[in-house]
Design a protein around this motif. Sequence first.
Motif, PDB file in Angstrom:
ATOM      1  N   UNK A   1       0.838  -1.195   0.000  1.00  0.00           N
ATOM      2  CA  UNK A   1       0.000   0.000   0.000  1.00  0.00           C
ATOM      3  C   UNK A   1       0.870   1.241   0.000  1.00  0.00           C
ATOM      4  N   UNK A   2       0.263   2.362  -0.356  1.00  0.00           N
ATOM      5  CA  UNK A   2       1.049   3.607  -0.344  1.00  0.00           C
ATOM      6  C   UNK A   2       1.660   3.835   1.029  1.00  0.00           C
ATOM      7  N   UNK A   3       2.822   4.462   1.006  1.00  0.00           N
ATOM      8  CA  UNK A   3       3.592   4.634   2.225  1.00  0.00           C
ATOM      9  C   UNK A   3       2.988   5.630   3.201  1.00  0.00           C
ATOM     10  N   UNK A   4       2.164   6.525   2.677  1.00  0.00           N
ATOM     11  CA  UNK A   4       1.725   7.647   3.495  1.00  0.00           C
ATOM     12  C   UNK A   4       1.142   7.191   4.826  1.00  0.00           C
ATOM     13  N   UNK A   5       0.432   6.079   4.788  1.00  0.00           N
ATOM     14  CA  UNK A   5      -0.247   5.624   5.995  1.00  0.00           C
ATOM     15  C   UNK A   5       0.708   5.371   7.136  1.00  0.00           C
TER      16      UNK A   5
ATOM     17  N   UNK B   1      15.777   9.430 -12.694  1.00  0.00           N
ATOM     18  CA  UNK B   1      14.674   8.528 -12.365  1.00  0.00           C
ATOM     19  C   UNK B   1      13.343   9.280 -12.309  1.00  0.00           C
ATOM     20  N   UNK B   2      13.409  10.498 -11.793  1.00  0.00           N
ATOM     21  CA  UNK B   2      12.179  11.263 -11.668  1.00  0.00           C
ATOM     22  C   UNK B   2      11.650  11.631 -13.045  1.00  0.00           C
ATOM     23  N   UNK B   3      12.574  11.947 -13.900  1.00  0.00           N
ATOM     24  CA  UNK B   3      12.184  12.417 -15.225  1.00  0.00           C
ATOM     25  C   UNK B   3      11.664  11.284 -16.087  1.00  0.00           C
ATOM     26  N   UNK B   4      12.422  10.217 -16.139  1.00  0.00           N
ATOM     27  CA  UNK B   4      12.122   9.174 -17.125  1.00  0.00           C
ATOM     28  C   UNK B   4      11.348   7.994 -16.570  1.00  0.00           C
ATOM     29  N   UNK B   5      11.190   7.979 -15.267  1.00  0.00           N
ATOM     30  CA  UNK B   5      10.401   6.880 -14.713  1.00  0.00           C
ATOM     31  C   UNK B   5       9.404   7.454 -13.724  1.00  0.00           C
ATOM     32  N   UNK B   6       8.701   8.466 -14.201  1.00  0.00           N
ATOM     33  CA  UNK B   6       7.805   9.239 -13.348  1.00  0.00           C
ATOM     34  C   UNK B   6       6.763   8.355 -12.675  1.00  0.00           C
ATOM     35  N   UNK B   7       6.056   7.568 -13.488  1.00  0.00           N
ATOM     36  CA  UNK B   7       4.974   6.769 -12.912  1.00  0.00           C
ATOM     37  C   UNK B   7       5.361   5.295 -12.755  1.00  0.00           C
ATOM     38  N   UNK B   8       6.625   4.996 -13.045  1.00  0.00           N
ATOM     39  CA  UNK B   8       7.089   3.630 -12.813  1.00  0.00           C
ATOM     40  C   UNK B   8       6.758   2.657 -13.921  1.00  0.00           C
ATOM     41  N   UNK B   9       5.979   3.074 -14.891  1.00  0.00           N
ATOM     42  CA  UNK B   9       5.552   2.108 -15.915  1.00  0.00           C
ATOM     43  C   UNK B   9       6.725   1.674 -16.792  1.00  0.00           C
ATOM     44  N   UNK B  10       7.511   2.663 -17.213  1.00  0.00           N
ATOM     45  CA  UNK B  10       8.647   2.316 -18.068  1.00  0.00           C
ATOM     46  C   UNK B  10       9.583   1.362 -17.331  1.00  0.00           C
ATOM     47  N   UNK B  11       9.840   1.638 -16.065  1.00  0.00           N
ATOM     48  CA  UNK B  11      10.761   0.811 -15.284  1.00  0.00           C
ATOM     49  C   UNK B  11      10.246  -0.606 -15.126  1.00  0.00           C
TER      50      UNK B  11
ATOM     51  N   UNK C   1      16.945  -5.147 -11.909  1.00  0.00           N
ATOM     52  CA  UNK C   1      16.923  -4.907 -10.463  1.00  0.00           C
ATOM     53  C   UNK C   1      16.725  -3.438 -10.121  1.00  0.00           C
ATOM     54  N   UNK C   2      17.519  -2.586 -10.756  1.00  0.00           N
ATOM     55  CA  UNK C   2      17.424  -1.157 -10.464  1.00  0.00           C
ATOM     56  C   UNK C   2      16.056  -0.631 -10.878  1.00  0.00           C
ATOM     57  N   UNK C   3      15.583  -1.066 -12.033  1.00  0.00           N
ATOM     58  CA  UNK C   3      14.285  -0.594 -12.510  1.00  0.00           C
ATOM     59  C   UNK C   3      13.180  -1.029 -11.562  1.00  0.00           C
ATOM     60  N   UNK C   4      13.287  -2.260 -11.078  1.00  0.00           N
ATOM     61  CA  UNK C   4      12.270  -2.759 -10.154  1.00  0.00           C
ATOM     62  C   UNK C   4      12.262  -1.909  -8.888  1.00  0.00           C
ATOM     63  N   UNK C   5      13.452  -1.605  -8.390  1.00  0.00           N
ATOM     64  CA  UNK C   5      13.553  -0.822  -7.175  1.00  0.00           C
ATOM     65  C   UNK C   5      12.860   0.526  -7.330  1.00  0.00           C
ATOM     66  N   UNK C   6      13.130   1.147  -8.476  1.00  0.00           N
ATOM     67  CA  UNK C   6      12.611   2.488  -8.642  1.00  0.00           C
ATOM     68  C   UNK C   6      11.106   2.494  -8.915  1.00  0.00           C
ATOM     69  N   UNK C   7      10.612   1.406  -9.491  1.00  0.00           N
ATOM     70  CA  UNK C   7       9.232   1.436  -9.948  1.00  0.00           C
ATOM     71  C   UNK C   7       8.246   0.867  -8.951  1.00  0.00           C
ATOM     72  N   UNK C   8       8.735  -0.022  -8.078  1.00  0.00           N
ATOM     73  CA  UNK C   8       7.820  -0.814  -7.248  1.00  0.00           C
ATOM     74  C   UNK C   8       6.794   0.047  -6.510  1.00  0.00           C
ATOM     75  N   UNK C   9       7.246   1.097  -5.880  1.00  0.00           N
ATOM     76  CA  UNK C   9       6.286   1.923  -5.141  1.00  0.00           C
ATOM     77  C   UNK C   9       5.521   2.868  -6.047  1.00  0.00           C
ATOM     78  N   UNK C  10       6.193   3.237  -7.147  1.00  0.00           N
ATOM     79  CA  UNK C  10       5.538   4.200  -8.031  1.00  0.00           C
ATOM     80  C   UNK C  10       4.308   3.608  -8.703  1.00  0.00           C
ATOM     81  N   UNK C  11       4.346   2.321  -8.987  1.00  0.00           N
ATOM     82  CA  UNK C  11       3.228   1.765  -9.751  1.00  0.00           C
ATOM     83  C   UNK C  11       2.006   1.505  -8.876  1.00  0.00           C
TER      84      UNK C  11
END
Lengths: 256, 153, 559, 185
Positions: free
Chosen positions: A8-12, D57-67, D106-116
């Motif tokens: 879940x989102x971290x905010x919580x 990462x912020x620029x090119x993997x904004x929403x995590x989809x690409x990653x 691995x790096x892509x997964x790390x950056x994207x996991x929370x974003x998606x």
Amino acid sequence: MSISLSTRPQVHHLLKRGETEAIGDEGLRKGASDLGPAILREVISMGENKRNTIAVMAVLLFGFALFYAGTDGFRAFTAESARTYDINQSQPAFPDVTLEDSKERTYTFDEFAEGKYVFVTFMYTNCTTVCPQLEMNMAQVYEQIPNDYIGEDIVFLSISFDPEHDDPETLSKYRTYFGSNGETWRMARIHDKEELNTVLDKLGVIVIPDGNGDFTHNSAFYLIGKSGHLLEMMDFTLIDEAADEVNRLLESEEGA
Amino acid sequence: MHRLEEIWLGLSAGVLVLFMVIVGYQAFALGMGPPSHKETIDPQKVDQTEPFDKPGVYETGENEYEVVMTLQAFGFTPNDIEVPAGAEVTFTMTSKDVSHGFQVAGTNINAMVMPGHIQEITHTFEEPGNYLVLCNEYCGSGHQLMSTEITVK
Amino acid sequence: MAKPLKDIIRDDPKKTLGVTPEDAKISKAYLSVAFITLLVGGLLGLVQGLERAGLLELPAWLNYYQVLTAHGILLILIFTAAFSIGYLYAGFSHTIGGLLPKVRKMAWAGFSLILVGVALVVATILMNEASVLYTFYPPLAASPVFYIGLVFVVLGIWSCALGVFINYHHWRKNHRGEVTPLFAFFTMGVFILWFFGSLGVTIEVLTLIPWSMGWKETINVMVSRTLFWSFGHTLVNVWYIIATSAWYVTIPKIIGGKIFSDKLARVVVIMLVILNIPGGFHHQIIDPGISETVKFLHVFMSVSIAFPSLMTAFAMFAVFERAGRKKGGKGLFGWFTKLPWGDVRFLAPMVAMIAFIPGGAGGLINTSNQMNQVIHNTMWVVGHFHITVGVTAVLTFFGICYWLVPYISKRQLTPQMNKLGIIQTIVWTVGMILMSGSQHMVGLLGDPRRTSYTTYGDHETALGWIPYEYVMAFGATLLLLGIIIQVYAVFNMMFLATKGESEFPIGEVEINAENTPLWTERWSLWIILLLMVVAMAYVVPIVDFVVNAPPGSPPIKTW
Amino acid sequence: MKQAFYGLLLFSFLALPPVAAVMESIMIVHMHMQMTLLVLSGFLMGRFFQLKFPVFFKKWNMNGIAGILLFMIIWSFWMIPRSMDDALTIQVVELFKFSSLPFLAGVALRDSWHKIGARGQYIVFGFFILVFSFMAWIYIGADNQICNNYLLVEQQTVGWGSLFFGVILSFYVLQVLFIDQSQYE
């Protein structure tokens, strides 16, 4: 070093229960949109969208290229199919090795082939899985070739890659199971380890002993041309196709 | 994490890895791996299956011997084995009934012999003497009687 | 952190008012079974020790292997299980504020199932229908009733495990955003490992039943063996986690110190739960049919279990040092003397911990490819598990009794009992040093384990083992004496000692310690990881044994 | 940063020739353990890159989809029997394995996991279940060689292992979907 594994989102985590309720989702959204005036936000999100699209496209393109390169243009998803494709392309020469057949005669491959097509398979007699099927299918191909050609324009050869066990005596027994006559279709072993390995290597036959006295290996029909080069490697399960192909070659030869 | 704790855990991990390296080196580079033969056999037809239809001591090369052996409750066949000193002896064994252990006291020969599986272990007997061979896996009421001797001359 | 008393009473009346009588009854019942079993099992142990040394001849109606089977099953399976459930249920009830009524019922159901199981198992052993030892390796075939009895025992344990899971779930629902008390966390870890660890052996036993009844002709020996060891060694580690629960949670309180790090303790539990099950494979290091590479990988998996144990060692000694220094211990080792050596509640588990140093080192030897070959199936192994199980686990269990039994029976640990406990600890330690020490040494000389008295036709090698076996027999005598003292102390504290309130010692965390993150509670994830590790470890040998299986073996009775 | 260091340590350990050789000698260990650990090492090292190049990462993997797409593509690629076989026989491919799995996947997964977000994560789980099922289907069913460098029984082992992984992963996802997770947080 804590890796949060939450889905879940971290905010919580950051807010206590009461606070989350008080602020609610409304508040969270508001927090996120506090970035600047509406117009600026628009511009940023346009840039974002564009970049996101570009990034996704780039990744997809890379993926396509990767898969294209890794599978020879989506043709070969296994190393076996890649090998078939490769070998069919490169047409290596069959090395001139010494064979010992089921009648204890020894001769070189070239002496045996001498201006004929050779239809080759690789097997070992202890095999209980693929080899009997392979030889059975080979027998069916043999039967589909008109008698006139046999022995004159084409000969058949089953080579054992287990020379230690497959002596002429064993081979002569094994041969009878499939109706090989020992003349126009011979079964032979390559005694010399080095020579055997050269052949296997050249034709990309992979043989792994499994420690139980058995081997894991790949199987195919090999058709060697009159010049001693591999003409074609064929799927051994497609009997009719293989027979047709051989017949087509033999006929075109006659016509020419 | 505390600094000291990190050092301690780092050292521990290092020691364990070193341990693995040594074990791996001995097993793969020095060929001292444990007996792990992979052939199988019908445990109810051991007597009819080669080579166990003729258990015994065979000379296979210069100072090289193969002992084809069956284990059954409660004994080893062949029973008394004699080899010259310095001989490299390969024991090829299987069980005719339950699980047995093959151990030669005073050496590193120690192998499980299971029904249905063929086990192999090789050892060079340098010292002359009278070695005690015993079964070290419980096999029934006469388990303590299951033993034989290897005479090295 | 300290809440006003009013709040505590509101939140957790049971914690403030001491043990819940209904929950105490469960623990008392389990502990009684445990210590009666211990007495019988210990007596059989002495009989064995004397027979083995040639000092005692068994009557015609009783044979060594029968005694050995009973000794093994009673102590390894029944004593430890009954004690653990009694202890864990008491602590679980204490820390989460009482058990749910249905969970209590499940604990009682488990109790009956285990008793039925024990009755069936013991009956078949007495009738000499099941002299197959604790490991019951097929194709040795016991009476089907024996296997059915084992199924009952496992079902009893599962019932208790399920009870804990239900109660944990209930607690979580009512305590959102909180971490479980450390003791309850340990309890969860133990029962999860117990449940998943016993799946393999359950499958094995369920295939053995139709086979021993003659409905199925043959059995795959190696598959059975592998399934057994996936459980056989996990069980040992279950006791080990139980012992560490007492070390982490209660000892800091007893010695007047603080828990070093709550988070670290939980990480240790999680690691032990995830990594443990493949550890059993080192019992098969010299088996045929498994390639050396696979064995090597398993060495790696077994050795990795040592890592959380080394974390434990660090944490415990940190606790000791801080507590000792707080009491005025000076210099490099001054704190050591300041520890409460005269308190059996500390002394017994402390000896247990120290014993794990040679015990753990011996474990590393057993698990390594080549060294295992030297000691496989010799007396060394017997020495190894008597020092690990018999001291590290069991002596901790004994130490626990001196506060647990008074707590659940609303009595006090009297000075006499404390003194008796100290004597017991010393007798036990000396007995184990003698017995386990000589077993280790004679094992190196090649004396096989699980073998009745024999001189192998007066072979000189075998004759050389006899003196060590005398020492073993002497040690075993001391151990039985220790057991008698312990059983007396337990029942004294349960029924006779002065009435009064005793505390359940729950250590507090150091003030400046890290907070415990909530992700430690993601049990579903730990279970998934556990299963993945199990799959990684066992899919290779099992598929190999099934695909390349030789013809199976029929049931055989050789005793 | 500490975890990046541990990641590097893990990566160097995996790259040691004897370690790699042992792991690659068993097919299921090669496919399911070595490759997973490589991704994990990249996942840990990812922290370093995130801190070093936050803008990228912020620029090119904004929403995590690409990653996450990159991660799935790399992972699928290595599940092709051909790629795995080639890694064993061709040095360059092996090198590509050791760089793509940690540093791309691995790096892509790390950056994207929370974003998606949660929904994206379910899709990733679904992807894994699909891949595992597919592998189970081809490897258990296949009665001839798919991989030239391993025995037939090893292929079947991979099949059964994948089946097992797929099943337990499905259980996990079902559990996450149907049991209220908030009580554990």
